[in-house]
Design an enzyme around this catalytic site. Structure first.
Site, mmCIF file in Angstrom:
data_model
loop_
_atom_site.group_PDB
_atom_site.id
_atom_site.type_symbol
_atom_site.label_atom_id
_atom_site.label_comp_id
_atom_site.label_asym_id
_atom_site.label_seq_id
_atom_site.Cartn_x
_atom_site.Cartn_y
_atom_site.Cartn_z
ATOM 1 N N CYS A 137 0.833 -1.198 0.000
ATOM 2 C CA CYS A 137 0.000 0.000 0.000
ATOM 3 C C CYS A 137 0.875 1.258 0.000
ATOM 4 O O CYS A 137 2.031 1.221 0.423
ATOM 5 C CB CYS A 137 -0.916 -0.008 1.219
ATOM 6 S SG CYS A 137 -2.069 1.384 1.309
ATOM 7 N N ASP A 139 0.481 3.761 1.879
ATOM 8 C CA ASP A 139 0.497 4.329 3.216
ATOM 9 C C ASP A 139 1.936 4.571 3.677
ATOM 10 O O ASP A 139 2.811 3.713 3.529
ATOM 11 C CB ASP A 139 -0.216 3.381 4.184
ATOM 12 C CG ASP A 139 -0.498 4.011 5.533
ATOM 13 O OD1 ASP A 139 0.470 4.314 6.252
ATOM 14 O OD2 ASP A 139 -1.681 4.194 5.880
ATOM 15 N N ARG A 141 3.295 4.487 6.423
ATOM 16 C CA ARG A 141 3.780 3.682 7.553
ATOM 17 C C ARG A 141 4.260 2.297 7.140
ATOM 18 O O ARG A 141 4.744 1.536 7.995
ATOM 19 C CB ARG A 141 2.646 3.521 8.582
ATOM 20 C CG ARG A 141 2.131 4.819 9.157
ATOM 21 C CD ARG A 141 0.839 4.617 9.920
ATOM 22 N NE ARG A 141 -0.274 4.273 9.019
ATOM 23 C CZ ARG A 141 -1.513 3.992 9.419
ATOM 24 N NH1 ARG A 141 -1.790 4.012 10.719
ATOM 25 N NH2 ARG A 141 -2.450 3.705 8.544
ATOM 26 N N HIS A 193 -2.281 -3.890 5.280
ATOM 27 C CA HIS A 193 -2.057 -3.434 6.650
ATOM 28 C C HIS A 193 -3.379 -3.018 7.272
ATOM 29 O O HIS A 193 -4.293 -2.532 6.589
ATOM 30 C CB HIS A 193 -1.070 -2.257 6.676
ATOM 31 C CG HIS A 193 -1.597 -1.003 6.031
ATOM 32 N ND1 HIS A 193 -2.151 0.028 6.762
ATOM 33 C CD2 HIS A 193 -1.665 -0.623 4.734
ATOM 34 C CE1 HIS A 193 -2.525 0.995 5.940
ATOM 35 N NE2 HIS A 193 -2.248 0.628 4.702
ATOM 36 N N CYS A 196 -6.142 0.534 7.128
ATOM 37 C CA CYS A 196 -5.910 0.930 5.746
ATOM 38 C C CYS A 196 -6.994 1.921 5.305
ATOM 39 O O CYS A 196 -8.185 1.599 5.301
ATOM 40 C CB CYS A 196 -5.924 -0.289 4.825
ATOM 41 S SG CYS A 196 -5.720 0.102 3.078
#
Length: 327
Positions: A137, A139, A141, A193, A196
């Site tokens: 993803c 993202d 993190r 994750h 999300c």
């Protein structure tokens, strides 16, 4: 033709104005830094100085060097840049402050990498041979290298919203084709994750407008396929986590169905003297930002093979020539 020439003249004029813009940095033009490109340093190039003046477009074009000029290392750009008189209104101060920050961070990262792995930039400067393709993803993190302590050159990475694998996504398919056919990676990883944003948005009753809305439709398809299981889960957060996991599994199946993966598995399975088993292997996993742990998601490949192989013409190890001839 006249319109085209007018556009070209406007472009040259804009370039002239850009080159004429004064800079507060004490260095001018390109500050040359000796060393090979494999030094692993971020570099920034400034083509103008305080004395630059706009000129004729032909003169500007003829002033370009006939060979490559190595840009200035970003950390040296930061050291040489004087922010005292930098303009805040036009964003110059913000840009230079950003360069300072990233330059210092790049230098610290490089020192740490070289200390832990001497000669690494000489090696990766000659090319890459990763064993893994990581589909994750966007993202901030969940960067692959951070989660597994990966080294430069170890993991080939593709990231998009909610780690999707769609046959119509030309970007993903190009990455997959290059990874499987040319890099010949051995492992394909789909990593989702919890928490999300893409998965959460997909189950939110609102129009996110294209192109985001178009993208989220595919996550909703995952919910539709597993609605009976998901609707039973009472807690909303737990339902979200299970949807994240099911989405990863569905994307692993989408990977398995692609022609790139099928052809490569057929090729490797028919050569037991060269390969231990059929490659590439496909792995589903999920990352928890709240504790930093990667979790394995079991996938019953035999069950899916028995159910869907006739529909998708999936390669069967027991019958190598059934669907694809070895190249």
């Amino acid at each position: 033709m006249a319109a085209i020439m007018a556009i070209q003249r406007a472009g040259f004029a804009a370039l002239s104005r850009k080159l004429a813009r004064p800079r507060s940095c004490v260095a001018h033009a390109c500050h040359l830094v000796p060393g090979p490109p494999s030094m692993g340093l971020l570099r920034s190039c400034r083509h103008a100085s305080q004395s630059s003046k706009p000129g004729d477009a032909k003169e500007i074009m003829s002033s370009f060097p006939n060979s490559w000029v190595e840009p200035e290392a970003l950390y040296e750009y930061a050291e040489h840049t004087d922010l005292t008189n930098a303009s805040v209104e036009d964003g110059q101060y913000v840009d230079d402050e950003f360069a300072r920050d990233f330059g210092k961070r790049n230098l610290a990262w490089r020192k740490r990498i070289v200390q832990d792995n001497p000669g690494i930039f000489d090696r990766i400067g000659r090319g890459q041979k990763p064993k893994y393709l990581w589909i994750g993803c966007c993202d901030s993190r969940v960067a692959a290298e951070n989660m597994v302590g990966g080294s430069p050159g170890e993991i080939f990475v593709h990231r998009n919203i909610a780690n999707m694998v769609m046959s119509t996504d030309a970007n993903l398919r190009a990455v997959l084709h290059y990874a499987v056919d040319y890099l010949q990676v051995e492992h394909l990883i789909v990593c989702g994750h919890y928490d999300c944003g893409g998965v959460k948005a997909a189950v939110t009753n609102r129009d996110h407008t294209p192109p985001v809305e178009n993208w989220l439709t595919h996550i909703r398809d995952v919910y539709r396929l597993h609605q009976q299981e998901l609707d039973i889960i009472e807690d909303e957060d737990e339902r979200h986590k299970r949807l994240v996991e099911l989405n990863v599994i569905e994307q692993c199946l989408n990977l398995f169905k692609t022609g790139d993966v099928q052809r490569r598995r057929c090729y490797t399975a028919q050569r037991p003297e060269q390969y231990k088993c059929a490659y590439p292997r496909i792995h589903g996993m999920v990352f928890s930002p709240s504790d930093g742990i990667l979790r394995h998601l079991p996938i019953d490949w035999k069950e899916y093979m028995n159910k869907w192989k006739d529909i998708y013409q999936i390669y069967d190890v027991s019958d190598p020539l059934r669907s694809y001839m070895a190249p």
